[in-house]
Design a protein around this motif. Structure first.
Motif, PDB file in Angstrom:
ATOM      1  N   SER A 142       0.853  -1.190   0.000  1.00 39.92           N
ATOM      2  CA  SER A 142       0.000   0.000   0.000  1.00 39.92           C
ATOM      3  C   SER A 142       0.887   1.239   0.000  1.00 39.92           C
ATOM      4  N   ASP A 143       0.257   2.387  -0.177  1.00 38.69           N
ATOM      5  CA  ASP A 143       1.000   3.645  -0.136  1.00 38.69           C
ATOM      6  C   ASP A 143       0.840   4.310   1.231  1.00 38.69           C
ATOM      7  N   PHE A 144       0.719   3.480   2.266  1.00 40.19           N
ATOM      8  CA  PHE A 144       0.518   3.978   3.620  1.00 40.19           C
ATOM      9  C   PHE A 144       1.686   4.863   4.044  1.00 40.19           C
ATOM     10  N   SER A 145       1.346   6.028   4.546  1.00 34.56           N
ATOM     11  CA  SER A 145       2.349   7.026   4.903  1.00 34.56           C
ATOM     12  C   SER A 145       3.123   6.621   6.158  1.00 34.56           C
ATOM     13  N   THR A 146       4.410   6.949   6.176  1.00 30.84           N
ATOM     14  CA  THR A 146       5.237   6.723   7.366  1.00 30.84           C
ATOM     15  C   THR A 146       5.390   7.994   8.196  1.00 30.84           C
ATOM     16  N   GLU A 147       4.569   8.982   7.910  1.00 32.73           N
ATOM     17  CA  GLU A 147       4.629  10.243   8.653  1.00 32.73           C
ATOM     18  C   GLU A 147       3.985  10.092  10.021  1.00 32.73           C
ATOM     19  N   LEU A 148       4.501  10.841  10.975  1.00 30.15           N
ATOM     20  CA  LEU A 148       3.997  10.801  12.338  1.00 30.15           C
ATOM     21  C   LEU A 148       3.198  12.061  12.633  1.00 30.15           C
ATOM     22  N   PHE A 149       1.981  11.877  13.123  1.00 34.36           N
ATOM     23  CA  PHE A 149       1.109  12.989  13.480  1.00 34.36           C
ATOM     24  C   PHE A 149       0.938  13.047  14.997  1.00 34.36           C
ATOM     25  N   VAL A 150       0.670  14.258  15.486  1.00 32.58           N
ATOM     26  CA  VAL A 150       0.401  14.433  16.912  1.00 32.58           C
ATOM     27  C   VAL A 150      -0.948  15.130  17.062  1.00 32.58           C
ATOM     28  N   PRO A 151      -1.601  14.983  18.202  1.00 30.68           N
ATOM     29  CA  PRO A 151      -2.908  15.637  18.417  1.00 30.68           C
ATOM     30  C   PRO A 151      -2.790  17.158  18.334  1.00 30.68           C
ATOM     31  N   PHE A 152      -3.870  17.790  17.897  1.00 31.41           N
ATOM     32  CA  PHE A 152      -4.025  19.248  17.850  1.00 31.41           C
ATOM     33  C   PHE A 152      -3.194  19.922  16.754  1.00 31.41           C
ATOM     34  N   TYR A 153      -2.521  19.133  15.905  1.00 33.20           N
ATOM     35  CA  TYR A 153      -1.699  19.714  14.859  1.00 33.20           C
ATOM     36  C   TYR A 153      -1.985  18.987  13.557  1.00 33.20           C
ATOM     37  N   LYS A 154      -2.312  19.744  12.529  1.00 33.69           N
ATOM     38  CA  LYS A 154      -2.829  19.135  11.300  1.00 33.69           C
ATOM     39  C   LYS A 154      -1.741  18.622  10.355  1.00 33.69           C
ATOM     40  N   TYR A 155      -0.489  18.991  10.590  1.00 29.07           N
ATOM     41  CA  TYR A 155       0.592  18.562   9.703  1.00 29.07           C
ATOM     42  C   TYR A 155       1.455  17.499  10.394  1.00 29.07           C
ATOM     43  N   PRO A 156       2.060  16.618   9.604  1.00 23.49           N
ATOM     44  CA  PRO A 156       2.967  15.631  10.217  1.00 23.49           C
ATOM     45  C   PRO A 156       4.192  16.323  10.788  1.00 23.49           C
ATOM     46  N   ILE A 157       4.704  15.803  11.892  1.00 26.09           N
ATOM     47  CA  ILE A 157       5.873  16.445  12.501  1.00 26.09           C
ATOM     48  C   ILE A 157       7.179  15.842  11.984  1.00 26.09           C
ATOM     49  N   ILE A 158       7.115  14.625  11.444  1.00 26.68           N
ATOM     50  CA  ILE A 158       8.317  13.982  10.929  1.00 26.68           C
ATOM     51  C   ILE A 158       7.915  12.800  10.038  1.00 26.68           C
ATOM     52  N   ASP A 159       8.756  12.508   9.054  1.00 25.58           N
ATOM     53  CA  ASP A 159       8.583  11.300   8.247  1.00 25.58           C
ATOM     54  C   ASP A 159       9.576  10.265   8.787  1.00 25.58           C
ATOM     55  N   MET A 160       9.055   9.212   9.388  1.00 25.19           N
ATOM     56  CA  MET A 160       9.909   8.219  10.046  1.00 25.19           C
ATOM     57  C   MET A 160      10.592   7.283   9.057  1.00 25.19           C
ATOM     58  N   LYS A 161      10.098   7.229   7.828  1.00 27.63           N
ATOM     59  CA  LYS A 161      10.636   6.347   6.784  1.00 27.63           C
ATOM     60  C   LYS A 161      10.760   4.912   7.298  1.00 27.63           C
ATOM     61  N   TYR A 162      11.952   4.326   7.171  1.00 30.13           N
ATOM     62  CA  TYR A 162      12.096   2.906   7.547  1.00 30.13           C
ATOM     63  C   TYR A 162      12.066   2.700   9.064  1.00 30.13           C
ATOM     64  N   PHE A 163      12.308   3.766   9.817  1.00 31.40           N
ATOM     65  CA  PHE A 163      12.219   3.662  11.274  1.00 31.40           C
ATOM     66  C   PHE A 163      10.770   3.491  11.729  1.00 31.40           C
ATOM     67  N   ALA A 164       9.844   3.748  10.821  1.00 31.36           N
ATOM     68  CA  ALA A 164       8.421   3.612  11.162  1.00 31.36           C
ATOM     69  C   ALA A 164       8.098   2.185  11.574  1.00 31.36           C
ATOM     70  N   LEU A 165       8.702   1.212  10.903  1.00 32.68           N
ATOM     71  CA  LEU A 165       8.426  -0.189  11.216  1.00 32.68           C
ATOM     72  C   LEU A 165       8.812  -0.508  12.666  1.00 32.68           C
ATOM     73  N   ILE A 166       9.982  -0.027  13.091  1.00 39.34           N
ATOM     74  CA  ILE A 166      10.427  -0.250  14.470  1.00 39.34           C
ATOM     75  C   ILE A 166       9.465   0.409  15.453  1.00 39.34           C
ATOM     76  N   PHE A 167       9.079   1.634  15.133  1.00 37.24           N
ATOM     77  CA  PHE A 167       8.157   2.375  16.000  1.00 37.24           C
ATOM     78  C   PHE A 167       6.810   1.670  16.098  1.00 37.24           C
ATOM     79  N   TRP A 168       6.295   1.200  14.974  1.00 38.01           N
ATOM     80  CA  TRP A 168       4.982   0.536  14.973  1.00 38.01           C
ATOM     81  C   TRP A 168       5.028  -0.805  15.709  1.00 38.01           C
ATOM     82  N   ILE A 169       6.143  -1.514  15.592  1.00 35.41           N
ATOM     83  CA  ILE A 169       6.288  -2.755  16.355  1.00 35.41           C
ATOM     84  C   ILE A 169       6.230  -2.454  17.853  1.00 35.41           C
ATOM     85  N   LEU A 170       6.890  -1.376  18.266  1.00 35.47           N
ATOM     86  CA  LEU A 170       6.846  -0.968  19.680  1.00 35.47           C
ATOM     87  C   LEU A 170       5.427  -0.622  20.108  1.00 35.47           C
ATOM     88  N   VAL A 171       4.682   0.048  19.219  1.00 34.12           N
ATOM     89  CA  VAL A 171       3.296   0.407  19.529  1.00 34.12           C
ATOM     90  C   VAL A 171       2.453  -0.852  19.718  1.00 34.12           C
TER      91      VAL A 171
END
Length: 348
Positions: A142-171
């Protein structure tokens, strides 16, 4: 003559509601049969010797009720959900983490000891593998985004790229373990899970609709709406399970239920881009986890305990709160936190 073509099953709301009803009644009907069978074969919940004294009388209560409500959820979802990468990953999450929980439960039940399940390292390795099986399809197909969003802010704060997988596993693993820790009193993990699943379903429904997503400034995730059907099916089966799990419980969900619940909540938070907001959505689970971390850390460093017993629901038991009082108050906290989480939809 009027030619009216009504295709009700094309609506997510209709399919989700039907999945909810089917899983609810399936669990409600099948669970008594399972309880009777589990009692006959002695599939009871082993109780730790250092658990509160009030828990010792629960040693004859059947466990592994999670197998029934997960089975109901899977069957209902297979009937009413449409297959795409997001729904397939959700199914993989339920099956893989459910299998880990079943293996863990069987070890405890067969050996009649609470600590006889999977060893911590083996369990962690299996959970990492299950997380990879769950997450890799959405990263590859899929074209699922690796960008990280935070509450109350409409734009992503960072693109985690390949580190997203590690972060999501932790989640996934953190969420799974958090609900597992919370499942210590009758119905305590069940209702906050229902609130979390409903809140995440709202986010998913809005994020998957281009009009709503643009208006509310939510990250758009096309196709994720099929997971709303799965989430509502799980809510229905959890409510059916609660009929028998409310105090005094006739059956416990076991690790087969709690580990899988946590994993799917974490997965829905990931695909709805609410990994950070999950702290508020699952605040009761976070509170329980932090209490254990603080207790263990304090004892190892200072040789002193912060709480009379951890997780924190046991602390309140030790200071004299009744089980019902703890359960209902934690439910109320979970409800309020999810209301606040839903309010963040418009505050961006």
């Amino acid at each position: 003559m009027f030619n009216i073509d009504i295709n009700l099953f094309s609506y997510i709301s209709v399919r989700a509601f039907l999945a909810f009803l089917l899983s609810f009644f399936m669990t409600l009907i099948i669970m008594p049969l399972f309880i009777s069978w589990a009692k006959n074969i002695g599939a009871n919940q082993p109780i730790l010797s250092d658990a509160p004294k009030t828990h010792q009388k629960k040693c004859n209560t059947p466990t592994m009720g999670g197998v029934i409500f997960l089975g109901s959820t899977l069957l209902s979802s297979l009937i009413f959900a449409t297959f795409n990468v997001y729904s397939i990953s959700a199914f993989l999450c339920l099956v893989c983490f459910g299998a880990i929980g079943i293996i863990d439960d069987l070890g405890k039940v067969l050996k009649k000891a609470n600590k006889a399940g999977l060893k911590p390292r083996s369990k962690m390795l299996l959970m990492i593998i299950a997380s990879l099986i769950t997450l890799l399809p959405i990263m590859i197909f899929s074209d699922f985004s690796t960008e990280l969003f935070v509450p109350f802010y409409k734009y992503p704060i960072i693109d985690m790229k390949y580190f997203a997988l590690i972060f999501w596993i932790l989640v996934l693993i953190s969420s799974s373990n958090a609900i597992n820790l919370t499942d210590g009193l009758d119905g305590l993990a069940c209702v906050p899970s229902v609130f979390s699943l409903f809140t995440l379903s709202v986010f998913l429904y809005l994020s998957s609709n281009a009009v709503y997503a643009n208006y509310l400034l939510l990250p758009k995730v096309s196709g994720a709406e099929e997971c709303v059907v799965i989430a509502l099916a799980l809510i229905g089966s959890l409510l059916g399970f609660l009929w028998y799990n409310c105090h005094p419980a006739q059956v416990f969900m076991g690790d087969s239920g709690s580990l899988t619940l946590g994993a799917i909540v974490g997965y829905l938070a990931i695909i709805s881009k609410n990994e950070i907001l999950l702290i508020l959505i699952g605040f009761v689970f976070v509170l329980e986890t932090i209490s254990v971390i603080l207790q263990v850390g304090s004892f190892k460093i200072f040789h002193k305990r912060i709480f009379k017993m951890a997780p924190i629901h046991h602390h309140f038991e030790q200071i004299g709160w009744s089980e019902n009082k703890i359960i209902v108050r934690f439910w109320l906290i979970a409800f309020l936190c999810n209301v606040f989480a839903l309010i963040t939809i418009k505050l961006r």
